[in-house]
Scaffold this motif. Structure first.
Motif, PDB file in Angstrom:
ATOM      1  N   TYR A 255       0.843  -1.190   0.000  1.00 29.39           N
ATOM      2  CA  TYR A 255       0.000   0.000   0.000  1.00 29.39           C
ATOM      3  C   TYR A 255       0.881   1.243   0.000  1.00 29.39           C
ATOM      4  CZ  TYR A 255      -3.675  -3.311   1.107  1.00 29.39           C
ATOM      5  OH  TYR A 255      -4.550  -4.368   1.057  1.00 29.39           O
ATOM      6  N   THR A 256       0.412   2.291  -0.669  1.00 32.22           N
ATOM      7  CA  THR A 256       1.196   3.511  -0.886  1.00 32.22           C
ATOM      8  C   THR A 256       0.469   4.725  -0.315  1.00 32.22           C
ATOM      9  OG1 THR A 256       2.093   2.565  -2.925  1.00 32.22           O
ATOM     10  CG2 THR A 256       2.265   4.960  -2.663  1.00 32.22           C
ATOM     11  N   ASN A 257       1.228   5.601   0.349  1.00 36.76           N
ATOM     12  CA  ASN A 257       0.688   6.859   0.891  1.00 36.76           C
ATOM     13  C   ASN A 257      -0.597   6.618   1.677  1.00 36.76           C
ATOM     14  OD1 ASN A 257       2.867   7.997  -0.367  1.00 36.76           O
ATOM     15  ND2 ASN A 257       1.698   9.341  -1.712  1.00 36.76           N
ATOM     16  N   ILE A 258      -0.446   5.806   2.730  1.00 34.44           N
ATOM     17  CA  ILE A 258      -1.576   5.361   3.544  1.00 34.44           C
ATOM     18  C   ILE A 258      -1.930   6.443   4.553  1.00 34.44           C
ATOM     19  CG2 ILE A 258      -2.398   3.530   5.067  1.00 34.44           C
ATOM     20  CD1 ILE A 258       0.409   2.146   3.927  1.00 34.44           C
ATOM     21  N   VAL A 259      -3.119   6.990   4.449  1.00 29.07           N
ATOM     22  CA  VAL A 259      -3.534   8.053   5.354  1.00 29.07           C
ATOM     23  C   VAL A 259      -3.761   7.488   6.749  1.00 29.07           C
ATOM     24  CG1 VAL A 259      -5.280   9.800   5.838  1.00 29.07           C
ATOM     25  CG2 VAL A 259      -4.546   9.396   3.475  1.00 29.07           C
ATOM     26  N   LEU A 260      -3.152   8.156   7.740  1.00 28.25           N
ATOM     27  CA  LEU A 260      -3.308   7.764   9.138  1.00 28.25           C
ATOM     28  C   LEU A 260      -4.326   8.632   9.864  1.00 28.25           C
ATOM     29  CD1 LEU A 260       0.434   7.244  10.148  1.00 28.25           C
ATOM     30  CD2 LEU A 260      -1.203   5.519   9.363  1.00 28.25           C
ATOM     31  N   GLY A 261      -4.468   9.880   9.443  1.00 29.23           N
ATOM     32  CA  GLY A 261      -5.397  10.766  10.127  1.00 29.23           C
ATOM     33  C   GLY A 261      -5.533  12.095   9.423  1.00 29.23           C
ATOM     34  N   MET A 262      -6.662  12.768   9.673  1.00 29.93           N
ATOM     35  CA  MET A 262      -6.939  14.112   9.171  1.00 29.93           C
ATOM     36  C   MET A 262      -7.289  14.996  10.355  1.00 29.93           C
ATOM     37  SD  MET A 262      -9.258  13.500   5.735  1.00 29.93           S
ATOM     38  CE  MET A 262      -9.195  15.260   5.384  1.00 29.93           C
ATOM     39  N   GLU A 263      -6.686  16.173  10.412  1.00 34.38           N
ATOM     40  CA  GLU A 263      -6.928  17.103  11.518  1.00 34.38           C
ATOM     41  C   GLU A 263      -7.208  18.484  10.935  1.00 34.38           C
ATOM     42  OE1 GLU A 263      -3.267  16.725  13.559  1.00 34.38           O
ATOM     43  OE2 GLU A 263      -3.499  14.551  13.770  1.00 34.38           O
ATOM     44  N   THR A 264      -8.334  19.058  11.301  1.00 36.85           N
ATOM     45  CA  THR A 264      -8.705  20.372  10.787  1.00 36.85           C
ATOM     46  C   THR A 264      -7.878  21.451  11.464  1.00 36.85           C
ATOM     47  OG1 THR A 264     -10.968  19.652  10.320  1.00 36.85           O
ATOM     48  CG2 THR A 264     -10.576  22.026  10.496  1.00 36.85           C
TER      49      THR A 264
END
Length: 318
Positions: A255-264
């Motif tokens: 898997y490539t560029n696996i998002v771990l989290g988004m923070e506003t």
């Protein structure tokens, strides 16, 4: 429900040669399998709700950090407006932000590995930022995706609502927050990417580093017509996973560029320049792997709603 036409949003100008990417994808990536639709509708009482199989969870929010910024020393991004004609020569263009390609995928989806392989090829190309969002609604098949989060399923559901769709599925690719494709071939995907690379800018971005911080200024070049969300995305460059259950049992998948989290970081109305002082490692420091990378997404919301629209900029911090 009438489908929302989001193609009218004008993303940023990006000019990169795309022939090499098209050839690489055609030679190296097999055609993706049929998209796998999510199981039973849990929103049967809402005729406008897309089909999902897991409840949504709210995104984590962190307060924005504002600081005074000097007026000089910034690296400009897209420093000419849509009305500037003719455009600069290709070799004289200022730095630009990449076209964002989001993949909604799952370790438990047998149709997804070809799409995951395509993301690896995209990551090698200039001017493109692929991001893999792992959803959790296939976990019931016997293998819990180690990267899945309900927030990512909720993001895909929001895209479905914005487009007037009744279902979510994997694999799904969304380019710049506005164009979606079910199991696209390399030619179709490259056509979408190239269209956004050649589009005029709505946003000017300036950035410089100071004392371990990224000092960023966003300036609208036109009326943005909606609330703009500025988010910090954390992602892993690559991981190889042995799947030991479900539809992909016994497979090793990269898997490539696996998002771990988004923070506003901020919510912005676009009426005046926005200045941010960002320290990517501050929030949640120590809870992410050492090779975690960071990008700021600037994304407009559809007028009068919390639904996602066009991605105006992707500012890579490392």
């Amino acid at each position: 429900m009438e489908k929302v036409n989001m193609i009218g949003f004008i993303p940023m100008q990006r000019r990169f040669p795309t022939q090499a990417l098209a050839v690489a994808l055609l030679l190296a990536v097999p055609a993706m399998g049929i998209a796998q639709q999510a199981p039973a509708d849990l929103n049967a009482g809402d005729v406008n709700a897309p089909v999902i199989s897991a409840p949504s969870a709210p995104m984590r929010l962190i307060p924005s950090v504002d600081a005074p910024m000097p007026d000089d020393g910034f690296v400009g991004v897209n420093n000419f407006a849509a009305t500037d004609l003719p455009p600069p020569a290709l070799d004289a263009l200022p730095p630009v932000t990449p076209v964002v390609v989001e993949l909604f995928t799952s370790q438990g989806c047998s149709s997804c590995p070809p799409a995951d392989a395509m993301m690896a090829k995209l990551a090698d190309q200039d001017g493109v930022l692929p991001l893999s969002f792992h959803v959790d609604y296939w976990d019931y098949l016997g293998w819990a995706d180690s990267f899945a989060r309900p927030e990512f399923s909720a993001r895909q559901e929001a895209y479905a609502r914005a487009a007037g769709e009744r279902s979510v599925y994997t694999p799904q690719l969304i380019v710049e927050g506005v164009d979606t494709a079910v199991s696209p071939g390399p030619a179709q995907l490259m056509g979408l990417i190239e269209a956004h690379q050649m589009s005029p800018a709505l946003l000017n971005v300036q950035r410089r580093k100071q004392d371990g911080s990224d000092l960023i200024e966003l300036m609208p070049l036109s009326d943005l017509e909606g609330q703009v969300d500025v988010s910090l995305i954390r992602f892993l460059p690559e991981r190889r996973v042995e799947v030991r259950g479900g539809e992909n049992d016994g497979r090793f998948i990269t898997y490539t560029n696996i998002v771990l989290g988004m923070e506003t970081l901020a919510k912005w109305d676009g009426s005046a320049p926005l200045r941010l002082n960002v320290r990517a490692g501050q929030a949640g420091e120590g809870s992410f792997p050492d090779d975690t990378r960071h990008v700021i997404l600037v994304q407009i919301g559809l007028a009068g709603s919390e639904l996602p629209g066009a991605i105006l900029a992707a500012i890579e911090l490392d």
